[in-house]
Design an enzyme around this catalytic site. Structure first.
Site, PDB file in Angstrom:
ATOM      1  N   HIS A  28      -5.064   0.762   3.567  1.00 35.95           N
ATOM      2  CA  HIS A  28      -6.006   1.093   2.503  1.00 35.95           C
ATOM      3  C   HIS A  28      -6.778  -0.122   2.006  1.00 35.95           C
ATOM      4  O   HIS A  28      -7.736   0.023   1.236  1.00 35.95           O
ATOM      5  CB  HIS A  28      -5.279   1.789   1.338  1.00 35.95           C
ATOM      6  N   ASP A  59       1.033   2.745   6.116  1.00 31.34           N
ATOM      7  CA  ASP A  59       0.017   1.954   5.421  1.00 31.34           C
ATOM      8  C   ASP A  59       0.084   0.483   5.821  1.00 31.34           C
ATOM      9  O   ASP A  59       0.006  -0.410   4.973  1.00 31.34           O
ATOM     10  CB  ASP A  59       0.162   2.113   3.903  1.00 31.34           C
ATOM     11  N   SER A 111      -2.330  -5.382  -3.256  1.00 36.41           N
ATOM     12  CA  SER A 111      -1.985  -4.588  -2.076  1.00 36.41           C
ATOM     13  C   SER A 111      -2.136  -5.418  -0.807  1.00 36.41           C
ATOM     14  O   SER A 111      -3.141  -6.097  -0.598  1.00 36.41           O
ATOM     15  CB  SER A 111      -2.888  -3.366  -1.995  1.00 36.41           C
TER      16      SER A 111
END
Length: 442
Positions: free
Chosen positions: A160, A190, A262
């Site tokens: 992402h 992910d 992230s």
């Protein structure tokens, strides 16, 4: 008093010679006796003092160790060469010297064998100093995230973070930049693997550990770029729990995780990566998650990313989407608005479905070629409506066409607004299909 007369055995008499008496002989004897008494008292005092010292400092019960010292034939050291001039030095010989035994060394009372053998973790300052040069900022046209080097040409981050980009820009802590291509993506976990086009031979890297060694309560450190510009920000916390979420092992932590973190590493106190920071709850501090590094290891080895072993699992499923950068957050908000708008237009289109059936029955004579999700979409296909509108229904048909055009124009406008807000094409397409508003040609 007249001198006495002595008579000799031969019969003659004479006066004997007197021995002179020296004055003071009695005083001399007195001094001599006094000095002897003083010496005796001093000696007794010394002996008594020695006895007291002996009682207060008893000798060790361990018997003396007898060591045999053999003088070396080499020239004597300066301390051994103090021989009186003219006196020949003694020949070397074996000497027996009695030396008191040394007490055995004492081990620390608080250190057990396991504590002495176990490696102590590095200080937090040293850990951060070694790890930070390997953590980078990942920049894409739509936002920024974090990543870290596991080898000089390989970076790990989140799917992402890179989104649909085929290449991204990498910014190192020293400000230098380079380009990396997106080599592998594993959407279920992910995890994205990037390959640097121009690697540096001495590029610092991070060693990978394992979630299997993670223990609830142990200290962890997170490094990343929160808010997309505070590069190499460090936070720390503990492992709150280990979760099994749809086949992926997730490390729950209370370390401060913010948008932009992230893709960054979650480190244990030895400096090994045990997780890739992935997600959290917006507005919920101390509730964040990282994907177990074991999944990354499998992907790098070219294997399927099998679930990593954990110390505990649960049926926990309510993890929210990944913590987004400001751009990601705006995109998510725009996608929600787009979905709500299309849902409202779909309800208006449902009303037209009913009117269209009435129009077909009473005002239209002929066939409609082709297949449409909603049959009135044929209005915008000149080849589809092969029949004719019945006389007297022209006004009704015109009104219906205006209502259909209004819905179509509103859908096109909403789709364009979502595109400008960087809502992904796939997201927009799925929304239109869900609400059955994608079947006409534009």
């Amino acid at each position: 008093m007249p001198p006495s007369v002595a008579t000799c055995r031969c019969g003659s008499s004479h006066q004997p010679t007197s021995t002179p008496v020296v004055e003071g002989d009695s005083a001399s004897d007195t001094l001599t006796n006094g000095a002897a008494i003083v010496r005796t008292v001093v000696a007794v005092a010394v002996v008594a003092a020695g006895g007291m010292w002996w009682l207060m400092h008893p000798r060790p019960a361990t018997p003396p160790t007898v060591r045999t010292v053999t003088p070396s034939p080499k020239p004597a050291a300066p301390s051994e060469s103090l021989v009186k001039p003219g006196v020949p030095a003694a020949q070397p010989s074996a000497l027996t010297v009695a030396l008191p035994a040394s007490p055995p060394p004492m081990a620390p009372e608080s250190a057990g064998p396991s504590e002495l053998d176990a490696p102590s973790p590095a200080s937090l300052e040293d850990l951060v100093g070694r790890a930070s040069p390997a953590v980078v900022t990942v920049e894409t046209p739509s936002g920024r995230g974090s990543g870290f080097f596991v080898s000089p040409d390989t970076i790990v981050t989140n799917v992402h973070v890179v989104t649909s980009s085929s290449s991204v820009s990498i910014r190192r802590p020293d400000g230098s930049t380079t380009i990396a291509r997106v080599d592998v993506q594993s959407a279920p976990f992910d995890i994205a693997v990037l390959r640097v086009s121009s690697p540096i031979a001495d590029q610092p890297t991070l060693p990978m550990g394992s979630a299997a060694n993670a223990r609830v309560g142990q200290e962890v450190v997170a490094i990343g770029t929160p808010l997309g510009f505070l590069q190499n920000t460090v936070s720390r916390g503990i492992v709150s729990a280990l979760r099994d979420v749809d086949g992926a092992t997730m490390i729950q932590t209370d370390a401060a995780i913010n948008p932009g973190n992230s893709g960054g590493p979650l480190l244990d106190r030895t400096g090994r990566v045990i997780g890739v920071i992935k997600s959290g709850y917006n507005g919920r501090n101390g509730l964040s998650f990282a994907v177990a590094i074991d999944h990354v290891r499998s992907i790098l080895d070219g294997k399927a990313a099998a679930p990593a072993p954990t110390a505990g699992t649960s049926a926990y499923r309510a993890i929210s989407p990944a913590v987004a950068s400001p751009t990601d957050q705006r995109r998510d908000d725009a996608a929600k608005v787009f979905d709500q708008t299309i849902a409202q237009l779909s309800r208006r289109a449902d009303i037209l479905d009913t009117r269209w059936r009435s129009f077909r029955k009473n005002c239209y004579d002929g066939r409609i070629a082709g297949s449409f999700d909603r049959e009135w979409y044929a209005l915008w296909d000149q080849r589809a409506m092969q029949g004719a509108v019945a006389p007297g229904c022209g006004a009704y048909f015109g009104e219906f066409r205006q209502m259909a055009d209004a819905i179509r124009d509103a859908v096109i406008a909403a789709d364009e607004a979502a595109r400008r807000a960087d809502v992904y094409p796939g997201t927009r397409r799925d929304v239109l299909r869900h609400w059955r508003l994608d079947g006409w040609s534009k």
